[in-house]
Design an enzyme around this catalytic site. Structure first.
Site, PDB file in Angstrom:
ATOM      1  N   LYS A  52       0.845  -1.212   0.000  1.00 43.38           N
ATOM      2  CA  LYS A  52       0.000   0.000   0.000  1.00 43.38           C
ATOM      3  C   LYS A  52       0.878   1.259   0.000  1.00 43.38           C
ATOM      4  O   LYS A  52       0.680   2.169  -0.807  1.00 43.38           O
ATOM      5  CB  LYS A  52      -0.872   0.022   1.250  1.00 43.38           C
ATOM      6  CG  LYS A  52      -1.512   1.355   1.581  1.00 43.38           C
ATOM      7  CD  LYS A  52      -2.437   1.314   2.767  1.00 43.38           C
ATOM      8  CE  LYS A  52      -1.777   1.585   4.067  1.00 43.38           C
ATOM      9  NZ  LYS A  52      -1.513   3.008   4.366  1.00 43.38           N
ATOM     10  N   ASN A  53       1.894   1.278   0.880  1.00 45.12           N
ATOM     11  CA  ASN A  53       2.653   2.513   1.080  1.00 45.12           C
ATOM     12  C   ASN A  53       3.690   2.757   0.011  1.00 45.12           C
ATOM     13  O   ASN A  53       4.301   3.833  -0.031  1.00 45.12           O
ATOM     14  CB  ASN A  53       3.279   2.517   2.479  1.00 45.12           C
ATOM     15  CG  ASN A  53       2.204   2.621   3.553  1.00 45.12           C
ATOM     16  OD1 ASN A  53       1.033   2.882   3.239  1.00 45.12           O
ATOM     17  ND2 ASN A  53       2.562   2.362   4.787  1.00 45.12           N
TER      18      ASN A  53
ATOM     19  N   CYS B   1      -6.264  11.608  12.490  1.00 42.96           N
ATOM     20  CA  CYS B   1      -6.985  10.335  12.548  1.00 42.96           C
ATOM     21  C   CYS B   1      -6.802   9.796  13.962  1.00 42.96           C
ATOM     22  O   CYS B   1      -6.201  10.428  14.829  1.00 42.96           O
ATOM     23  CB  CYS B   1      -6.426   9.367  11.509  1.00 42.96           C
ATOM     24  SG  CYS B   1      -4.763   8.824  11.886  1.00 42.96           S
TER      25      CYS B   1
ATOM     26  N   ARG C 165      -1.509  14.049  12.832  1.00 44.07           N
ATOM     27  CA  ARG C 165      -1.037  14.021  11.440  1.00 44.07           C
ATOM     28  C   ARG C 165      -0.849  15.428  10.875  1.00 44.07           C
ATOM     29  O   ARG C 165      -1.436  15.807   9.876  1.00 44.07           O
ATOM     30  CB  ARG C 165      -1.980  13.200  10.549  1.00 44.07           C
ATOM     31  CG  ARG C 165      -2.409  11.863  11.069  1.00 44.07           C
ATOM     32  CD  ARG C 165      -1.274  10.885  11.334  1.00 44.07           C
ATOM     33  NE  ARG C 165      -0.595  10.404  10.176  1.00 44.07           N
ATOM     34  CZ  ARG C 165      -0.973   9.305   9.482  1.00 44.07           C
ATOM     35  NH1 ARG C 165      -2.061   8.671   9.834  1.00 44.07           N
ATOM     36  NH2 ARG C 165      -0.284   8.893   8.437  1.00 44.07           N
TER      37      ARG C 165
ATOM     38  N   ASP D  96       4.120   0.470  12.226  1.00 44.30           N
ATOM     39  CA  ASP D  96       2.939  -0.205  11.676  1.00 44.30           C
ATOM     40  C   ASP D  96       2.829  -1.651  12.145  1.00 44.30           C
ATOM     41  O   ASP D  96       1.781  -2.274  11.974  1.00 44.30           O
ATOM     42  CB  ASP D  96       2.952  -0.163  10.144  1.00 44.30           C
ATOM     43  CG  ASP D  96       2.830   1.253   9.624  1.00 44.30           C
ATOM     44  OD1 ASP D  96       3.121   1.474   8.443  1.00 44.30           O
ATOM     45  OD2 ASP D  96       2.473   2.145  10.415  1.00 44.30           O
TER      46      ASP D  96
ATOM     47  N   ARG E 202      -8.606  -0.996   4.358  1.00 46.28           N
ATOM     48  CA  ARG E 202      -7.826   0.093   3.760  1.00 46.28           C
ATOM     49  C   ARG E 202      -6.452  -0.398   3.343  1.00 46.28           C
ATOM     50  O   ARG E 202      -5.845   0.143   2.424  1.00 46.28           O
ATOM     51  CB  ARG E 202      -7.642   1.243   4.776  1.00 46.28           C
ATOM     52  CG  ARG E 202      -8.843   2.134   4.992  1.00 46.28           C
ATOM     53  CD  ARG E 202      -8.441   3.321   5.844  1.00 46.28           C
ATOM     54  NE  ARG E 202      -7.217   3.918   5.330  1.00 46.28           N
ATOM     55  CZ  ARG E 202      -6.302   4.513   6.110  1.00 46.28           C
ATOM     56  NH1 ARG E 202      -6.474   4.555   7.411  1.00 46.28           N
ATOM     57  NH2 ARG E 202      -5.222   5.042   5.581  1.00 46.28           N
TER      58      ARG E 202
HETATM   59  C1  EPZ Z   1       3.777   6.941   6.395  1.00 41.69           C
HETATM   60  O1  EPZ Z   1       2.968   7.919   7.008  1.00 41.69           O
HETATM   61  C2  EPZ Z   1       2.891   5.715   6.230  1.00 41.69           C
HETATM   62  N1  EPZ Z   1       1.759   6.047   5.362  1.00 41.69           N
HETATM   63  C3  EPZ Z   1       2.379   5.251   7.594  1.00 41.69           C
HETATM   64  O2  EPZ Z   1       1.625   4.071   7.377  1.00 41.69           O
HETATM   65  C4  EPZ Z   1       3.588   4.912   8.466  1.00 41.69           C
HETATM   66  O3  EPZ Z   1       3.129   4.545   9.753  1.00 41.69           O
HETATM   67  C5  EPZ Z   1       4.507   6.133   8.569  1.00 41.69           C
HETATM   68  O4  EPZ Z   1       4.894   6.581   7.244  1.00 41.69           O
HETATM   69  C6  EPZ Z   1       5.775   5.819   9.350  1.00 41.69           C
HETATM   70  O5  EPZ Z   1       6.463   4.787   8.732  1.00 41.69           O
HETATM   71  C7  EPZ Z   1       1.937   6.028   4.015  1.00 41.69           C
HETATM   72  O6  EPZ Z   1       3.023   5.795   3.519  1.00 41.69           O
HETATM   73  C8  EPZ Z   1       0.713   6.314   3.185  1.00 41.69           C
HETATM   74  P1  EPZ Z   1       5.794  10.147   8.773  1.00 41.69           P
HETATM   75  P2  EPZ Z   1       3.518   9.458   7.182  1.00 41.69           P
HETATM   76  O7  EPZ Z   1       5.585  11.522   8.287  1.00 41.69           O
HETATM   77  O8  EPZ Z   1       4.310   9.824   5.990  1.00 41.69           O
HETATM   78  C9  EPZ Z   1       5.026  13.703  12.146  1.00 41.69           C
HETATM   79  C10 EPZ Z   1      -0.146   2.583   7.734  1.00 41.69           C
HETATM   80  O9  EPZ Z   1      -0.600   2.017   8.735  1.00 41.69           O
HETATM   81  N2  EPZ Z   1       4.868  14.713  11.084  1.00 41.69           N
HETATM   82  O10 EPZ Z   1       6.991   9.396   8.358  1.00 41.69           O
HETATM   83  O11 EPZ Z   1       2.367  10.301   7.574  1.00 41.69           O
HETATM   84  C11 EPZ Z   1       3.655  13.120  12.542  1.00 41.69           C
HETATM   85  O12 EPZ Z   1       3.045  13.902  13.509  1.00 41.69           O
HETATM   86  C12 EPZ Z   1       0.240   4.044   7.787  1.00 41.69           C
HETATM   87  O13 EPZ Z   1       0.058   2.024   6.618  1.00 41.69           O
HETATM   88  C13 EPZ Z   1       4.900  16.046  11.459  1.00 41.69           C
HETATM   89  O14 EPZ Z   1       5.048  16.386  12.624  1.00 41.69           O
HETATM   90  O15 EPZ Z   1       4.470   9.290   8.434  1.00 41.69           O
HETATM   91  C14 EPZ Z   1       4.002  11.750  13.083  1.00 41.69           C
HETATM   92  O16 EPZ Z   1       4.399  11.849  14.432  1.00 41.69           O
HETATM   93  C15 EPZ Z   1      -0.022   4.646   9.157  1.00 41.69           C
HETATM   94  N3  EPZ Z   1       4.728  16.993  10.492  1.00 41.69           N
HETATM   95  C16 EPZ Z   1       5.159  11.370  12.232  1.00 41.69           C
HETATM   96  O17 EPZ Z   1       5.741  12.566  11.673  1.00 41.69           O
HETATM   97  C17 EPZ Z   1       4.553  16.657   9.163  1.00 41.69           C
HETATM   98  O18 EPZ Z   1       4.422  17.577   8.324  1.00 41.69           O
HETATM   99  C18 EPZ Z   1       4.671  10.509  11.065  1.00 41.69           C
HETATM  100  O19 EPZ Z   1       5.815  10.099  10.355  1.00 41.69           O
HETATM  101  C19 EPZ Z   1       4.532  15.289   8.819  1.00 41.69           C
HETATM  102  C20 EPZ Z   1       4.707  14.328   9.794  1.00 41.69           C
END
Ligand code: EPZ
Length: 421
Positions: A22-23, A118, A123, A310, A402
């Protein structure tokens, strides 16, 4: 709303083919609009988040079609348009943020709803906005949505305060059409970022990877983007594979994960071996045999290649059957223990304090009616249902769908008694 019915207490045994990631699929689908051309994605997972992204691409004028597990995107007639989900800024709208860099790259502007938080966390998108601003984008914040304008997107040297996957991906997508080279310091190392880079190289970008030992650097120089048809195979989903690893350990079985890539699961494999499992990895999959007695663990999630956030919930579920007490600490998201409430209703004894879950071992789980509240927590409830004595019913399984193409089919391939009601 459908639900799952699980008859628990049976060890998993057998072989299952792991779906596409998915990712990896989502950012590559976004990247397909960077040029006027056709992209054919092999092993694209048929999951709700991909179908939503398909709807968004269609709103942008792309033509799409499925042919078995091959997904075609024709972006030659793509045009800019504001993205919406019928005014429902729901959890599914978060996919739009994955399009930000690609829309700025292709069209130089975009308008979208705030993706919203969420269950697992707020997020925020501050880092996305900061990075795009450094590449020449101006943002106008409105009530519930924003306008982004980048009449002259240019390369930049961007140092991230945190190795964010999504922010790294958006920078790469925008950089593919920017003027000049872009360098990302403290870029994310997740395999899904590598897959996106591979796709961007296929369409004409030049990409170099550097590593200071602490931080990863990625440099991208845009090239002449090809307009010929590009075929690309999505890597298998390491989180789906990891979910089944913990399901196997929790139920006490022996399974083979076809297509799982050991190099993407080094830390989870190390943890389940510490739990007592036997594993054997080959180029085309992973064999795992659960231990008779699960050893308690201390797990701390982190950015790749540390233990993936995850897989935190699946690991918590499996550790309910450990001989002894475990601790799991979540360091990425601020609210990723929502499934604990339901696990405790099934007989687990888990205490959550701040970012840590303390899991009492030697618990026998029993079947209950429980409710999924988000994707990976829902998968953890499935694992708990497989481990529990008796019947478990899981409601709101749309969260699980999802990210899992067909978790019931996969688990039935492994001998589980699970059905959709
Ligand atoms: C990606 O989300 C994945 N989603 C997530 O998978 C995964 O858990 C995550 O990376 C960490 O590996 C997809 O790829 C679609 P991040 P992402 O930005 O990019 C903070 C699943 O279950 N943050 O690497 O959103 C945020 O608050 C999903 O498949 C900011 O502060 O994750 C959080 O603490 C869930 N400001 C952390 O980074 C920003 O502008 C998230 O890490 C962006 C992020």
């Amino acid at each position: 709303m459908s639900s799952y019915r699980i008859g628990g207490g049976i060890p998993l045994n057998g072989e299952v083919q792991i779906q596409g990631s998915k990712n990896a699929a989502l950012p590559i689908m976004a990247a397909s609009i960077l040029r006027k051309g056709i992209t054919c994605l092999h092993r694209c997972p048929k999951i709700a988040d991909v179908f939503l992204m398909q709807k968004l691409l269609q709103q942008l004028g792309c033509e799409t079609r499925w042919d078995n597990s091959c997904f075609f995107i024709d972006s030659r007639k793509a045009r800019n348009s504001s993205l919406h989900n019928g005014g429902k800024a729901t959890v599914s709208m978060r996919s739009t943020i994955t399009l930000l860099g690609a829309l700025l790259g292709r069209f130089g502007s975009c308008e979208m709803e705030y993706p919203g938080g969420c269950v697992i966390g707020a997020r925020p998108i501050d880092m996305h906005i900061q990075a795009m601003s450094e590449m020449g984008t101006e943002f106008v914040m409105k009530e519930g949505s924003f306008l982004a304008n980048a009449p002259k997107l240019h390369g930049a040297d961007i140092c991230l305060r945190f190795a964010s996957v999504g922010v790294t991906e958006n920078i790469l997508l925008a950089a593919a059409c920017a003027e000049g080279e872009t360098k990302i310091v403290r870029a994310a190392r997740e395999p899904e970022v590598d897959a996106l880079c591979e796709y961007l190289s296929c369409i004409g970008c030049k990409i170099w990877f550097g590593d200071s030992g602490v931080d990863r650097e990625i440099r991208l120089m845009p090239g002449e983007l090809t307009c010929s048809e590009v075929e690309f195979t999505i890597p298998t989903d390491r989180i789906v594979a990891g979910t089944y690893l913990f399901a196997c350990v929790g139920t006490g079985g022996t399974i083979y994960l076809k297509g799982a890539q050991p190099k993407h699961l080094e830390e989870p494999l190390r943890v389940i071996e510490q739990m007592g499992a036997l594993t054997e990895s080959s180029v085309d999959g992973i064999f795992v045999k659960a231990p008779r007695n699960i050893l308690a663990q201390h797990i701390i999630t982190g950015v790749y290649p540390e233990f993936p956030t995850d897989l935190q919930s699946p690991a918590v579920a499996a550790l309910c059957h450990a001989q002894g007490d475990s601790m799991v600490q979540e360091t990425i998201f601020e609210n990723r223990f929502r499934m604990v409430e339901e696990l405790n209703r099934m007989g687990a004894d888990i205490l959550v304090r701040d970012s840590r879950a303390f899991i009492r071992g030697n618990r026998r789980l029993h079947g209950r009616r429980v409710v999924a509240r988000e994707l990976r927590g829902g998968a953890a409830l499935v694992i708990a249902g497989l481990m529990a004595e008796g019947i478990t019913r899981i409601e709101d399984v749309h969260y699980i769908e999802r990210g899992y193409e067909n978790i019931c089919r996969d688990l039935r391939d492994l001998g589980a008694r699970i059905s959709i009601e």
